[in-house]
Design an enzyme around this catalytic site. Structure first.
Site, PDB file in Angstrom:
ATOM      1  N   GLU A 160       0.856  -1.191   0.000  1.00  0.00           N
ATOM      2  CA  GLU A 160       0.000   0.000   0.000  1.00  0.00           C
ATOM      3  C   GLU A 160       0.885   1.231   0.000  1.00  0.00           C
ATOM      4  O   GLU A 160       1.898   1.265   0.696  1.00  0.00           O
ATOM      5  CB  GLU A 160      -0.851  -0.037   1.284  1.00  0.00           C
ATOM      6  CG  GLU A 160      -1.669   1.211   1.531  1.00  0.00           C
ATOM      7  CD  GLU A 160      -2.339   1.204   2.894  1.00  0.00           C
ATOM      8  OE1 GLU A 160      -3.266   0.409   3.109  1.00  0.00           O
ATOM      9  OE2 GLU A 160      -1.940   2.018   3.749  1.00  0.00           O
ATOM     10  N   PRO A 200       1.654  11.536  -2.054  1.00  0.00           N
ATOM     11  CA  PRO A 200       2.511  12.561  -1.444  1.00  0.00           C
ATOM     12  C   PRO A 200       1.697  13.766  -0.973  1.00  0.00           C
ATOM     13  O   PRO A 200       0.549  13.939  -1.379  1.00  0.00           O
ATOM     14  CB  PRO A 200       3.436  12.968  -2.592  1.00  0.00           C
ATOM     15  CG  PRO A 200       2.912  12.357  -3.828  1.00  0.00           C
ATOM     16  CD  PRO A 200       1.852  11.380  -3.490  1.00  0.00           C
ATOM     17  N   HIS A 235      -8.479   3.460  -2.394  1.00  0.00           N
ATOM     18  CA  HIS A 235      -9.311   3.360  -1.193  1.00  0.00           C
ATOM     19  C   HIS A 235     -10.401   4.422  -1.288  1.00  0.00           C
ATOM     20  O   HIS A 235     -10.112   5.590  -1.544  1.00  0.00           O
ATOM     21  CB  HIS A 235      -8.457   3.580   0.062  1.00  0.00           C
ATOM     22  CG  HIS A 235      -7.522   2.436   0.328  1.00  0.00           C
ATOM     23  ND1 HIS A 235      -6.794   2.324   1.489  1.00  0.00           N
ATOM     24  CD2 HIS A 235      -7.225   1.336  -0.413  1.00  0.00           C
ATOM     25  CE1 HIS A 235      -6.076   1.211   1.450  1.00  0.00           C
ATOM     26  NE2 HIS A 235      -6.311   0.597   0.300  1.00  0.00           N
ATOM     27  N   HIS A 243     -11.913  -3.075  16.148  1.00  0.00           N
ATOM     28  CA  HIS A 243     -11.923  -1.642  15.858  1.00  0.00           C
ATOM     29  C   HIS A 243     -12.162  -0.885  17.164  1.00  0.00           C
ATOM     30  O   HIS A 243     -12.950  -1.324  17.999  1.00  0.00           O
ATOM     31  CB  HIS A 243     -13.021  -1.320  14.829  1.00  0.00           C
ATOM     32  CG  HIS A 243     -13.038   0.113  14.419  1.00  0.00           C
ATOM     33  ND1 HIS A 243     -13.951   1.018  14.921  1.00  0.00           N
ATOM     34  CD2 HIS A 243     -12.223   0.809  13.585  1.00  0.00           C
ATOM     35  CE1 HIS A 243     -13.706   2.212  14.381  1.00  0.00           C
ATOM     36  NE2 HIS A 243     -12.669   2.116  13.572  1.00  0.00           N
TER      37      HIS A 243
HETATM   38  P1  FAD Z   1     -16.765   0.341   9.414  1.00  0.00           P
HETATM   39  O1  FAD Z   1     -16.690  -1.000   8.867  1.00  0.00           O
HETATM   40  O2  FAD Z   1     -17.902   1.212   8.991  1.00  0.00           O
HETATM   41  O3  FAD Z   1     -16.751   0.209  11.009  1.00  0.00           O
HETATM   42  C1  FAD Z   1     -16.565   1.361  11.831  1.00  0.00           C
HETATM   43  C2  FAD Z   1     -17.073   1.046  13.237  1.00  0.00           C
HETATM   44  O4  FAD Z   1     -18.500   1.000  13.249  1.00  0.00           O
HETATM   45  C3  FAD Z   1     -16.630  -0.295  13.802  1.00  0.00           C
HETATM   46  O5  FAD Z   1     -16.439  -0.150  15.186  1.00  0.00           O
HETATM   47  C4  FAD Z   1     -17.785  -1.222  13.515  1.00  0.00           C
HETATM   48  O6  FAD Z   1     -17.855  -2.298  14.451  1.00  0.00           O
HETATM   49  C5  FAD Z   1     -18.971  -0.299  13.613  1.00  0.00           C
HETATM   50  N1  FAD Z   1     -20.051  -0.571  12.672  1.00  0.00           N
HETATM   51  C6  FAD Z   1     -19.939  -0.927  11.378  1.00  0.00           C
HETATM   52  N2  FAD Z   1     -21.143  -1.012  10.802  1.00  0.00           N
HETATM   53  C7  FAD Z   1     -22.038  -0.668  11.748  1.00  0.00           C
HETATM   54  C8  FAD Z   1     -23.456  -0.544  11.778  1.00  0.00           C
HETATM   55  N3  FAD Z   1     -24.199  -0.787  10.692  1.00  0.00           N
HETATM   56  N4  FAD Z   1     -24.060  -0.159  12.937  1.00  0.00           N
HETATM   57  C9  FAD Z   1     -23.331   0.102  14.048  1.00  0.00           C
HETATM   58  N5  FAD Z   1     -21.973  -0.018  14.071  1.00  0.00           N
HETATM   59  C10 FAD Z   1     -21.345  -0.387  12.946  1.00  0.00           C
HETATM   60  N6  FAD Z   1      -8.482   5.383   6.561  1.00  0.00           N
HETATM   61  C11 FAD Z   1      -8.362   6.408   5.694  1.00  0.00           C
HETATM   62  O7  FAD Z   1      -8.734   7.540   6.048  1.00  0.00           O
HETATM   63  N7  FAD Z   1      -7.867   6.218   4.440  1.00  0.00           N
HETATM   64  C12 FAD Z   1      -7.467   5.006   3.991  1.00  0.00           C
HETATM   65  O8  FAD Z   1      -7.030   4.883   2.842  1.00  0.00           O
HETATM   66  C13 FAD Z   1      -7.551   3.904   4.891  1.00  0.00           C
HETATM   67  N8  FAD Z   1      -7.176   2.655   4.511  1.00  0.00           N
HETATM   68  C14 FAD Z   1      -7.306   1.600   5.392  1.00  0.00           C
HETATM   69  C15 FAD Z   1      -6.960   0.317   4.959  1.00  0.00           C
HETATM   70  C16 FAD Z   1      -7.072  -0.762   5.838  1.00  0.00           C
HETATM   71  C17 FAD Z   1      -6.694  -2.142   5.366  1.00  0.00           C
HETATM   72  C18 FAD Z   1      -7.532  -0.561   7.163  1.00  0.00           C
HETATM   73  C19 FAD Z   1      -7.633  -1.714   8.126  1.00  0.00           C
HETATM   74  C20 FAD Z   1      -7.914   0.718   7.580  1.00  0.00           C
HETATM   75  C21 FAD Z   1      -7.812   1.803   6.698  1.00  0.00           C
HETATM   76  N9  FAD Z   1      -8.199   3.099   7.084  1.00  0.00           N
HETATM   77  C22 FAD Z   1      -8.078   4.144   6.190  1.00  0.00           C
HETATM   78  C23 FAD Z   1      -8.690   3.355   8.442  1.00  0.00           C
HETATM   79  C24 FAD Z   1     -10.238   3.221   8.551  1.00  0.00           C
HETATM   80  O9  FAD Z   1     -10.851   4.218   7.773  1.00  0.00           O
HETATM   81  C25 FAD Z   1     -10.610   3.377  10.026  1.00  0.00           C
HETATM   82  O10 FAD Z   1     -10.121   2.286  10.753  1.00  0.00           O
HETATM   83  C26 FAD Z   1     -12.075   3.663  10.333  1.00  0.00           C
HETATM   84  O11 FAD Z   1     -12.167   4.096  11.688  1.00  0.00           O
HETATM   85  C27 FAD Z   1     -13.011   2.467  10.188  1.00  0.00           C
HETATM   86  O12 FAD Z   1     -13.194   2.151   8.882  1.00  0.00           O
HETATM   87  P2  FAD Z   1     -14.032   0.808   8.473  1.00  0.00           P
HETATM   88  O13 FAD Z   1     -14.148   0.837   7.009  1.00  0.00           O
HETATM   89  O14 FAD Z   1     -13.432  -0.363   9.106  1.00  0.00           O
HETATM   90  O15 FAD Z   1     -15.435   1.183   9.158  1.00  0.00           O
END
Ligand code: FAD
Length: 319
Positions: A19, A23, A95, A185
């Site tokens: 990944e 910049p 992403h 998370h």
């Molecule tokens: P979700 O899957 O929406 O989950 C967020 C939280 O809400 C979790 O605690 C989950 O349990 C809960 N939840 C989910 N669905 C529901 C629902 N329907 N009702 C109630 N609760 C719910 N961040 C960036 O800004 N840019 C990036 O490019 C980026 N790349 C990443 C790549 C990877 C591989 C990873 C692991 C993380 C990345 N992140 C990035 C960070 C990510 O955006 C954060 O970790 C963010 O806080 C959660 O994103 P998620 O897509 O897992 O959220």
């Protein structure tokens, strides 16, 4: 090609991917290429490009007042994807975030992906904006990654937004990745709850999972086991980050809500400078990856975050 097809075609052999982060605004792309060039030796079938959330900046005006503006410090995700795809003939994976985007804007991004021949995207919610405690969706945007997955999945049958206007869309079958958290998370009340939400993303159409970084493989093994027990059958790709500075001992747990194992902390603490820490990080990651290879992971996915010399050294030992 789709990530899932790359995995199928590998026929059980573990693939190498990584990944990159765009910049800072105003910096050219040449340094990024310098970091990617050596890694191409390991034939990554795909490269992920992150998207940064918008943030507040404060500008002092001549009249002494301070103006608050919203800007993205690292724009250009899609442009970088297109440039890398063109230069290296490799699949790129932008992403996509819920945070900061309306559903319409997301649709426009997906349409751009379609025109650029990008077939894979990672659907993420994004974190809260810097300085804000909780995640707030954009007005007209998604609150959770599962909703974003649902929107991307709808395009598989050509269902665009506002189709009630009579518009018939062209179907685009994106392969969708989502995030998984072996150590839960931060906002999830329990690992079980978090896994239920992960299952929801898969049920909505996610094709594979990439995990948050972890330094103790047992956390990944347990996570995969629990995910399978929940009925999640898609590939779960481990995310690997080599420690490279002493500051990581505090920064990584703070930023990614993960634990570092005691032996790793002790080795880093003994180092007299960051060159030594970098070597400890390489050795730890090599050890981790060898175990993950034995486990039969589909891909080893590295978080490069800047300089890639350490990832090169790790990959050289493994591939
Ligand atoms: P979700 O899957 O929406 O989950 C967020 C939280 O809400 C979790 O605690 C989950 O349990 C809960 N939840 C989910 N669905 C529901 C629902 N329907 N009702 C109630 N609760 C719910 N961040 C960036 O800004 N840019 C990036 O490019 C980026 N790349 C990443 C790549 C990877 C591989 C990873 C692991 C993380 C990345 N992140 C990035 C960070 C990510 O955006 C954060 O970790 C963010 O806080 C959660 O994103 P998620 O897509 O897992 O959220």
């Amino acid at each position: 090609m789709k990530i899932t097809e790359h995995i199928q075609n590998a026929d059980g052999k573990t693939l190498f991917s990584f990944e990159i982060v765009p910049p800072q605004k105003g910096v050219g792309i040449s340094d990024l290429y310098k970091n990617i060039d050596p890694l191409m030796e390991f034939k990554p079938p795909f490269i992920d490009v992150t998207t940064s959330r918008e943030e507040y900046i404060f500008l002092e005006r001549e009249n002494g007042l301070v103006e608050r503006k919203v800007t993205r410090m690292r724009p250009g995700t899609l442009g970088i994807c297109a440039a890398i795809q063109y230069k290296y003939s490799v699949d790129t994976v932008p992403h996509l975030l819920c945070g900061g985007y309306t559903k319409e804007e997301t649709e426009y991004l997906l349409i751009d992906c379609m025109y650029l021949g990008i077939q894979n995207v990672v659907a993420l919610r994004g974190d809260a904006m810097k300085g804000e405690k909780y995640f707030k969706p954009a007005l007209g945007g998604h609150s959770y990654a599962s909703e974003l997955v649902e929107q991307i999945d709808a395009l598989r049958c050509g269902r665009y937004l506002n189709e009630d206007t009579g518009y018939k869309g062209c179907a685009t079958d994106f392969c969708i990745g989502v995030a998984g958290y072996p150590e839960k998370h931060i906002e999830a009340p329990s690992i079980n709850y978090d896994l239920q939400m992960l299952k929801k993303k898969v049920d909505m159409g996610a094709d594979y999972i990439v995990t948050q970084m972890f330094f103790d493989n047992q956390k990944y093994f347990d996570f995969v086991k629990k995910a399978r027990e929940k009925g999640i059958t898609v590939p779960i790709i481990p995310g690997i980050k080599p420690v490279s500075t002493k500051k990581h001992l505090q920064l990584l747990p703070q930023a990614f809500k993960i634990d570092l194992p005691e032996p790793l902390i002790n080795e880093v603490a003994k180092c007299s400078d960051n060159n030594a820490v970098r070597q400890v990080g390489i050795d730890w990651a090599v050890h981790q990856c060898k175990e993950l290879l034995d486990f039969g992971v589909p891909v080893l996915h590295f978080y490069s975050m800047g300089k890639s010399d350490n990832i090169y050294k790790i990959a050289k030992e493994l591939f």
